[in-house]
Design an enzyme around this catalytic site. Sequence first.
Site, PDB file in Angstrom:
ATOM      1  N   HIS A  20      -9.771   1.771  -0.925  1.00 19.63           N
ATOM      2  CA  HIS A  20      -8.220   1.752  -0.969  1.00 19.63           C
ATOM      3  C   HIS A  20      -7.849   1.395  -1.983  1.00 19.63           C
ATOM      4  CE1 HIS A  20      -4.524   1.024   0.285  1.00 19.63           C
ATOM      5  NE2 HIS A  20      -4.591   0.605   1.582  1.00 19.63           N
ATOM      6  N   HIS A  37      -3.671   7.821   6.184  1.00 17.80           N
ATOM      7  CA  HIS A  37      -3.550   6.465   5.485  1.00 17.80           C
ATOM      8  C   HIS A  37      -5.174   6.144   5.646  1.00 17.80           C
ATOM      9  CE1 HIS A  37      -2.474   2.803   3.667  1.00 17.80           C
ATOM     10  NE2 HIS A  37      -2.601   2.087   4.906  1.00 17.80           N
ATOM     11  N   CYS A  94       0.815  -1.169   0.185  1.00 16.22           N
ATOM     12  CA  CYS A  94      -0.041  -0.173  -0.090  1.00 16.22           C
ATOM     13  C   CYS A  94       0.786   1.167   0.205  1.00 16.22           C
ATOM     14  CB  CYS A  94      -1.051   0.010   1.240  1.00 16.22           C
ATOM     15  SG  CYS A  94      -1.798  -1.564   1.589  1.00 16.22           S
TER      16      CYS A  94
END
Length: 428
Positions: free
Chosen positions: A355, A318, A178
């Site tokens: 995401h 995040h 990520c």
Amino acid sequence: MSDNRFTDHLGRPLVAVTGMGVITSLGQGLSDNWSALTSGTSGIHKITRFPTDGLSTRISGTVDFIAVPANNSVERSFAFARETTKEALAQAGLSGDFDGPLFLAAPPVEPEWHDRFALADRSPPSKAEGDAYERFLTAMRERPDPVFLEAVQFGSISERLADMFGTRGLPVTLSTACASGATAIQLGVEAIRQGRTDRALVAATDGSVSVEALVRFSLLSALSTQNDPPEKASKPFSKDRDGFVIAEGAATLVLESVESALARGATVLGIIKGLGEKADHFHRTRSSPDGGPAIATIRAALEDAGMDESGIGYINAHGTSTPENDKMEYGSMLAVFGDRMKNIPASSNKSMIGHTLTAAGAVEAVFSIQTMLTGTLPPTINYTNPDPTIELDVVPNVKRDGQPKAVLSNSFGFGGQNASLVMTLEPV
């Protein structure tokens, strides 16, 4: 002697962003994405690309409006990166061969099942079959199938982009989970700082949502199962968050030394001022509960930028909406910023776009720079049930006017990959 207008506190070339392009489930292009993001619109929807019967998660932020020649992750990821790169180069005012290196973040995903079966069908007979084996090798030499190979090899994405846009040298494909998009930006910045180039093309793309991806993340208990309504599922920092919503997207940034950019009359959109990257060896997927590596990452980014925590006016968190990661990120930010933390706006783009995995760090870097350029703080939507253990100003549900001069963007990924970026509006 170097001109200190063009160098940072360590005498390194300042690195500017002169072009940006983005695609998410909210739409294609920076203008449409920013309008939707700041209006609190969600791009999360029911999956229609493939059957979801029997799956615990049936929602996603898939990008279904970009036409691709084949229904596979490689072609989708390439198409996204191609379009965002076109947009970024146009904004930067660059045409013809790019004449700089390409750093691409692409998902390390295996071919989808139909491509695997096709690959198996092309497999050679055993050597024991003698003539059949030789006939197969001859056929492969005489009738190579580059289209098939490009469709099953993620490494082909950077090669195709390099050919299309005339980048220089061997294109680099990377994956740090990520954090990949932020890592790609870091490589571009370092290439310019080290004097190896005056400009770099950085792209991050992910079109890998598939049945297999959903199954894999579900087995890790990482995905939200709040399927109805889809747009309410991603709720970072809320008490009732239960996992992230998997999504697709891409972003491209044109990076240049400030000196080179100004010399050609380019518009400087923002400055990549500081980079931090630290590994977390606690677990293959879980972050260290004490947040130590994430704390070190944020502090490293601030140190690299020549700033202390007082200079940050906004944090692009995040903010995945998973119970554990949101808690860890909050604790990490609190350790760095202390009592000031509750007064620093810190919102999560993932509440609206989901995401985007490999692309997330670059997508959120683009939105961070846009935040400074427009003086608008995007909201964290679905924030109706605050987690009392997380005292954050998440810019709840509605955008807010604000003019941060420096932004911190966090990317904390699976496998212990942590990266933070500090971006500023002006060189100093």
